[in-house]
Design a protein around this motif. Sequence first.
Motif, PDB file in Angstrom:
ATOM      1  N   ALA A 103      37.408  35.832  49.852  1.00  0.00           N
ATOM      2  CA  ALA A 103      38.315  35.827  48.708  1.00  0.00           C
ATOM      3  C   ALA A 103      38.233  37.166  47.973  1.00  0.00           C
ATOM      4  O   ALA A 103      39.260  37.758  47.612  1.00  0.00           O
ATOM      5  CB  ALA A 103      37.963  34.679  47.771  1.00  0.00           C
ATOM      6  N   ARG A 104      37.017  37.655  47.773  1.00  0.00           N
ATOM      7  CA  ARG A 104      36.832  38.926  47.067  1.00  0.00           C
ATOM      8  C   ARG A 104      37.493  40.068  47.854  1.00  0.00           C
ATOM      9  O   ARG A 104      38.219  40.898  47.301  1.00  0.00           O
ATOM     10  CB  ARG A 104      35.334  39.189  46.893  1.00  0.00           C
ATOM     11  CG  ARG A 104      34.942  40.320  45.954  1.00  0.00           C
ATOM     12  CD  ARG A 104      34.926  41.712  46.561  1.00  0.00           C
ATOM     13  NE  ARG A 104      34.211  41.854  47.808  1.00  0.00           N
ATOM     14  CZ  ARG A 104      32.966  42.285  47.941  1.00  0.00           C
ATOM     15  NH1 ARG A 104      32.265  42.593  46.874  1.00  0.00           N
ATOM     16  NH2 ARG A 104      32.408  42.400  49.140  1.00  0.00           N
ATOM     17  N   ASP A 105      37.237  40.078  49.153  1.00  0.00           N
ATOM     18  CA  ASP A 105      37.787  41.151  49.979  1.00  0.00           C
ATOM     19  C   ASP A 105      39.321  41.143  49.977  1.00  0.00           C
ATOM     20  O   ASP A 105      39.962  42.195  49.982  1.00  0.00           O
ATOM     21  CB  ASP A 105      37.269  41.038  51.414  1.00  0.00           C
ATOM     22  CG  ASP A 105      35.778  41.356  51.504  1.00  0.00           C
ATOM     23  OD1 ASP A 105      35.196  41.740  50.460  1.00  0.00           O
ATOM     24  OD2 ASP A 105      35.197  41.201  52.596  1.00  0.00           O
ATOM     25  N   ALA A 106      39.883  39.944  49.950  1.00  0.00           N
ATOM     26  CA  ALA A 106      41.347  39.848  49.947  1.00  0.00           C
ATOM     27  C   ALA A 106      41.914  40.446  48.672  1.00  0.00           C
ATOM     28  O   ALA A 106      42.913  41.178  48.690  1.00  0.00           O
ATOM     29  CB  ALA A 106      41.783  38.393  50.097  1.00  0.00           C
TER      30      ALA A 106
ATOM     31  N   ILE B 146      44.441  43.703  48.448  1.00  0.00           N
ATOM     32  CA  ILE B 146      45.780  43.593  47.859  1.00  0.00           C
ATOM     33  C   ILE B 146      45.922  44.494  46.638  1.00  0.00           C
ATOM     34  O   ILE B 146      46.960  45.111  46.415  1.00  0.00           O
ATOM     35  CB  ILE B 146      46.074  42.119  47.513  1.00  0.00           C
ATOM     36  CG1 ILE B 146      46.318  41.355  48.815  1.00  0.00           C
ATOM     37  CG2 ILE B 146      47.278  41.991  46.586  1.00  0.00           C
ATOM     38  CD1 ILE B 146      46.117  39.877  48.702  1.00  0.00           C
ATOM     39  N   ALA B 147      44.854  44.592  45.853  1.00  0.00           N
ATOM     40  CA  ALA B 147      44.913  45.408  44.645  1.00  0.00           C
ATOM     41  C   ALA B 147      44.687  46.888  44.951  1.00  0.00           C
ATOM     42  O   ALA B 147      44.827  47.727  44.068  1.00  0.00           O
ATOM     43  CB  ALA B 147      43.882  44.907  43.640  1.00  0.00           C
ATOM     44  N   GLY B 148      44.299  47.196  46.185  1.00  0.00           N
ATOM     45  CA  GLY B 148      44.007  48.582  46.538  1.00  0.00           C
ATOM     46  C   GLY B 148      42.776  49.106  45.816  1.00  0.00           C
ATOM     47  O   GLY B 148      42.735  50.261  45.398  1.00  0.00           O
ATOM     48  N   LEU B 149      41.782  48.273  45.661  1.00  0.00           N
ATOM     49  CA  LEU B 149      40.568  48.625  44.926  1.00  0.00           C
ATOM     50  C   LEU B 149      39.369  48.608  45.874  1.00  0.00           C
ATOM     51  O   LEU B 149      39.361  47.861  46.865  1.00  0.00           O
ATOM     52  CB  LEU B 149      40.312  47.607  43.806  1.00  0.00           C
ATOM     53  CG  LEU B 149      41.277  47.627  42.616  1.00  0.00           C
ATOM     54  CD1 LEU B 149      41.131  46.353  41.804  1.00  0.00           C
ATOM     55  CD2 LEU B 149      41.022  48.858  41.748  1.00  0.00           C
ATOM     56  N   PRO B 150      38.351  49.430  45.558  1.00  0.00           N
ATOM     57  CA  PRO B 150      37.119  49.310  46.339  1.00  0.00           C
ATOM     58  C   PRO B 150      36.508  47.925  46.144  1.00  0.00           C
ATOM     59  O   PRO B 150      36.583  47.374  45.036  1.00  0.00           O
ATOM     60  CB  PRO B 150      36.192  50.380  45.746  1.00  0.00           C
ATOM     61  CG  PRO B 150      37.000  51.158  44.771  1.00  0.00           C
ATOM     62  CD  PRO B 150      38.249  50.410  44.464  1.00  0.00           C
TER      63      PRO B 150
ATOM     64  N   GLU C  38      44.039  31.891  51.250  1.00  0.00           N
ATOM     65  CA  GLU C  38      45.398  32.455  51.138  1.00  0.00           C
ATOM     66  C   GLU C  38      45.933  32.304  49.718  1.00  0.00           C
ATOM     67  O   GLU C  38      46.738  33.118  49.268  1.00  0.00           O
ATOM     68  CB  GLU C  38      46.303  31.794  52.186  1.00  0.00           C
ATOM     69  CG  GLU C  38      47.177  30.631  51.721  1.00  0.00           C
ATOM     70  CD  GLU C  38      46.408  29.390  51.319  1.00  0.00           C
ATOM     71  OE1 GLU C  38      45.178  29.335  51.512  1.00  0.00           O
ATOM     72  OE2 GLU C  38      47.039  28.454  50.784  1.00  0.00           O
ATOM     73  N   TYR C  39      45.471  31.292  48.996  1.00  0.00           N
ATOM     74  CA  TYR C  39      45.936  31.106  47.620  1.00  0.00           C
ATOM     75  C   TYR C  39      45.353  32.172  46.696  1.00  0.00           C
ATOM     76  O   TYR C  39      45.967  32.523  45.689  1.00  0.00           O
ATOM     77  CB  TYR C  39      45.612  29.692  47.112  1.00  0.00           C
ATOM     78  CG  TYR C  39      44.139  29.333  47.086  1.00  0.00           C
ATOM     79  CD1 TYR C  39      43.387  29.488  45.932  1.00  0.00           C
ATOM     80  CD2 TYR C  39      43.505  28.818  48.216  1.00  0.00           C
ATOM     81  CE1 TYR C  39      42.038  29.160  45.899  1.00  0.00           C
ATOM     82  CE2 TYR C  39      42.168  28.484  48.193  1.00  0.00           C
ATOM     83  CZ  TYR C  39      41.436  28.659  47.038  1.00  0.00           C
ATOM     84  OH  TYR C  39      40.101  28.332  47.014  1.00  0.00           O
ATOM     85  N   VAL C  40      44.185  32.696  47.041  1.00  0.00           N
ATOM     86  CA  VAL C  40      43.607  33.787  46.259  1.00  0.00           C
ATOM     87  C   VAL C  40      44.422  35.055  46.511  1.00  0.00           C
ATOM     88  O   VAL C  40      44.757  35.800  45.584  1.00  0.00           O
ATOM     89  CB  VAL C  40      42.128  33.998  46.623  1.00  0.00           C
ATOM     90  CG1 VAL C  40      41.530  35.125  45.786  1.00  0.00           C
ATOM     91  CG2 VAL C  40      41.334  32.707  46.439  1.00  0.00           C
ATOM     92  N   ALA C  41      44.766  35.269  47.762  1.00  0.00           N
ATOM     93  CA  ALA C  41      45.583  36.435  48.110  1.00  0.00           C
ATOM     94  C   ALA C  41      46.939  36.358  47.424  1.00  0.00           C
ATOM     95  O   ALA C  41      47.432  37.343  46.852  1.00  0.00           O
ATOM     96  CB  ALA C  41      45.756  36.510  49.626  1.00  0.00           C
TER      97      ALA C  41
END
Lengths: 152, 741, 413
Positions: free
Chosen positions: B385-388, B392-396, B418-421
Amino acid sequence: MIDLRINDQIHSVDVTPDTPLLWVLRDILGMVGTKFGCGIAECGACTVHLDGKAVRACVLPIGAVSGRSVTTIEGVGADPVGKAVQEAWIERDVVQCGYCQPGQIMAATALLKETPHPTDMQIDEALSGNICRCGTYGRIRDAVHAAAERQS
Amino acid sequence: MNAFAGKPNAARRAVLIGGGALVFSAALPLRRGRARDLGGVPETGVLVENPANAFSPNAFVRVTPSAAGEAGEIVMVMPNVEMGQGIYTQSVVLIAEELDVDPVNILLEAAPPSDVYMTAALGTEATGGSTSTMSQWDPLRQAGAAAREMLKQAAATRWGCSVDLLKTENGKVLNTKTGQSLFYGEVASEAALLTPPKDVPLRPSSEWKLIGHARHRLDSRIKVEGRCEFGIDVIKPGMKVGTVSACPVMGGRVKSMDRAAALAVPGVCDVLKIDNAVCVVADNYYAAHKGLKALFVQWDEGENAHVDTALIYQQLHDGLNDPKPLVAEKHGDAPKALAGAAKTYEAIYQQPLLAHSPMEPINCALHIRKDGADVWVSTQVPLRARDAVAEIAGLPKESVTLSSQYIGGGFGRRLEHEYVAQAAMFAKQVPYPLKIVWSREEDIQLDRYRPAYVDRVRAGLDEKGDMTSIVFDLVGPAVCARWAPAGMTKEGFDPDLAVAIAPPETPYYYKNFQENYIRRETPGVVTAWWRGVGGTRGLFVIESFMDELALLKNVDPLEWRRRLISHEHPRARGVLDLVAEKSGWGKPLPPGHGRGVCLQFVFGSYMATVATVNLEDPLNIKVVSVDSAVDCGEIVNPDQVIAQIEGGVIFGLGTALFDEITLKNGRVQESNFSTWRIIRMNEAPPVRVHLVQSHEKPGGIGECGTAAIAPAIANAIAAATGRRLRTLPLMKALHSSEGEN
Amino acid sequence: MFSLRNFLFSVAATTVLCAVSGLSARAEGTNSDLVKRGEYLTRMSDCQVCHTAKDGQPFAGGRPFNVKPFGTIYSPNLTPDKETGIGGWTDDQFVKAVREGVSPGWKHLYPAMVYPDYARMTPEDVKAIRAYLATLAPVHKEKPANTGVFGFGPARVTMVFWNLLNGPASSWPDDPKHSANWNRGRFIVEGPGHCQECHSPRTLTMAPSTSNAWAGNVADGWLAYNISSDKQDGLGNWSAEDLTSYLSTGHAPGHGTASGPMAEVISHSLRFLTKEDMAAAIEYIRSLPPRASAAIKAPSSTDQSSVMRGEAMFDGACAGCHLRDGEGRNTPFADLTGDHTARAPDGRNLLLLLKQGSNLETENGSVFMPHFGHGYDDQNVVDMANFVLDHVGKTKAGLTQADLKKFMEEAGE
């Protein structure tokens, strides 16, 4: 502004009168112990007391609540019956995920206030509107009996 | 009760008033949820944040330094998420058993997203598949033991004595010679300078004070008082609430919408759009919900708009005729034995798509900024979830924090992220913290579903009716291929589909056995894990079939199973005998009643279940009682094992009786609890659980009950009525003539 | 046939109505009195319900009407969209369509459109409606093609003859034997309100019966109840207060709550009537001659097994709103006691209500009954209905799956 009496405190809220009590509690007043489960009064997760009766807050427009007394899971412990129910729940280790349990406890408390020593059938009748997805029904039944014993 | 006489909260208050010890206050953990003031006693269950400057010998234990004569706070980091299975309480017991602290006096932190907390069996940081106790059994006890030894060593150095003179008890190190004692917190700073020891011997079971004893859950009070913070309960300053509608046909896109109409609804502040979904944001959920209605979204439905349930089942049944199935598992030569058998017997079983519908509808709160993001979510896969969100946010990744919340039911639904994404795609469009809450209708209609399956089983029988060979033909999707591709066999088999059927995960011995797999992915939906995974799927097939063979040969179904148990599985015989005794198997029943049995070895645990049903009213399946005998090896908390079986049985029972996800024109038809039926209290039978004492390695337990119940009920119905229902759900099968195939 | 009285009433009505109107937000720059009057008449005529598809945008059309056995007609788009709506029509074309059933290009509208009733409005009334509709946001939405006989030209030609037989009346002169109120009521009920279209039985040519008017009729599968003054079958035992409460809020104590198509009529039309108009309509309705309903098939005995199965499901799935004795838990709208639907022994409306659900708009938002199905299979739904008939309606409860199937078919599902 609509005035509400919740757990013996007066709150004034500025929402349209069709807003269900559930969302006033959760999103306006930040009292999130009352849960959203279905929005159509099919699951009982949002059960609160209105003038002492168990009602479903998700279909109760705030316009119909003004001037009446609301008790939520945050306040029911101040009532001796509510307290006994909560302690019985802990004693019997009823909860699993716990999401439905505020509603179950509110329904059970309302039942015990009307029927201090309910039979299994009366418990089933009063609580079958409250869904528990984890399947804790057997322990809920036991805990209602245990709470009844605590009262006597 | 309170061993921590030093009252850490009182210490904190003193610090805030005074000056000198500000470092000290930074060391104390912050409570995330709504704790109650207990006059200094730490409240169990309320999650805290990782304290800075604490003694952290490993990933699981934190002890905050304390002043002389005062207890520090002990924080335990929970590697698995709590979704009702009681794992927080179990994990605390495992650590506390070695660390010598009272479980009610510790604070809990949910593990952050990190590979450190990976569940090896699942290949990521995940809670599922009944793996938690199995996989944490050794590591958590080792973590407690290592921390204990370091605290002892620090005390020994302080006192200038041999560590052999010291013991630990109730959060303190004691000098057995002088009678001196120190709270763990008092030596935490010194312990932090030591190198963690490796391979500290674990205590033998004879010395256990906590493991194996029934113990109250640590999260009960906050849950019964309405103070437990689930994901949906998160509120942050400036936060808005959004609700979404995604295209009801998979693969479709937003075509048009009446943005102005939604914005005209009082309280609505934003309308957000992504390719396949819209989100209306407001001051409260109800305003957002009204705004969504007013939006009148129109969809380009795309190529799945033709999919309906009949097509899905047709594809599965057609799969049985596939000329080249994959031979997934085998021993002996089952096809040859089948061809040469005196008699053969064949049955086809059908199981439906299933939704999860946990009581807490899908939700995700997050705040995406230029420099980082915060996520608060109920998830079974924090790392994914964190990685997604980061992607998506373009953040490290390191700039994204994720707080795992208490979960109002997982059942595999929250193994998906997928709901987190989706939430991140909306939240990155706005500057404020956004909590997205799905309606129940969205939760059911945009779920990722337990697949539908069709199984054909063929047995070769000798002249006496004994089984000489068995061949399974299994048609359905491979969830593993999407969720954990590395878990697929190189031939293309999803090993989850062998569970409960193929050795070694079956108690039975087959002379000749083969499992053929015909992969058919389901059009129009995404398929996913669901409580009981392969166990629920496979047991309905094998345990129904075993029953059919027994009745065919006119042998008592329980006796039939006893004969087939492999000598490698004596514990299977143990649970079968126990359940026979406890359920009164073989004793006469009133007319219209019947008993059915199910035997299983899945998730590393043995279980035998007997269900008794009443079909005096031929249009109603009334389950009278359920008995389960369980041998799950070493037990951490017997009462919670019982609770999991009780709950698992009821969960599985309701679904087996009532439910099936159906599609029409690509859209899921079931929408809320008036069409997706959940079993209720007055339909729930008493479930009696009988535990076997065992010192074998612990097995999993969260899914055993769910897996057992459908075949037990189907077999009981056959016993009561002579009707064999091979299609789930059973009530629908009972009410139609099709259920029998 | 311009009626001065009608006009005056309408003007009075609109001044009261401004406060409750919420539909039109884009009326700037038009003749606002005309538009307000048009909005009121649009509501009185209940245009919205028929001209809105399920979950569709208001007035954008597309709602199907199953006319068994002939085929399906879809309502057209009434928004001012030039291509798919009525944006390109002249006022006169609109008046001709509404009052005579003839749309531009001399296409005869089928009698799903109730122009014989609407003809009792004056052309000026209809132009006001037009003025209001012109203020709506245009929605580009093609009307689905009609099916069955309605998909072909000849049916439209047939309508010429139908109109000769049954077709448009014109504005009636007031009946001097009755009060002004009564005459206003008759205008509302028989004109724009078009109550008879559902509540009167149909003749062989599908026109509302005059000989057996108001004795009840099946529409969209639902029984529109007998609203004549018959004490047994009709509204003879309803007080004016009961009727006022029911028609303006959807609920009357002791009579239950409107559901199905009637809930739609109240939601979008009747609850917006002025007090005076409501009183007038009720005076007229209460004056309707008593007529007995056609006999309905009732089961001869109660299926006890079904009632028992239904009881268990009712406690779980229904008592959350209704309480087990039907008195209602959360709001008076969930009170089933006295409800015709809970005691009509053929179970028609009860079964359709369970299967289709219902929605009623009130001053405090939507009041709804969810639809049951799928996980609650047909037998389950029949069992729940039998429990309601037995326990709440105190009537014989012997419904079967065949009943449910028949009613669902008649409802076009």
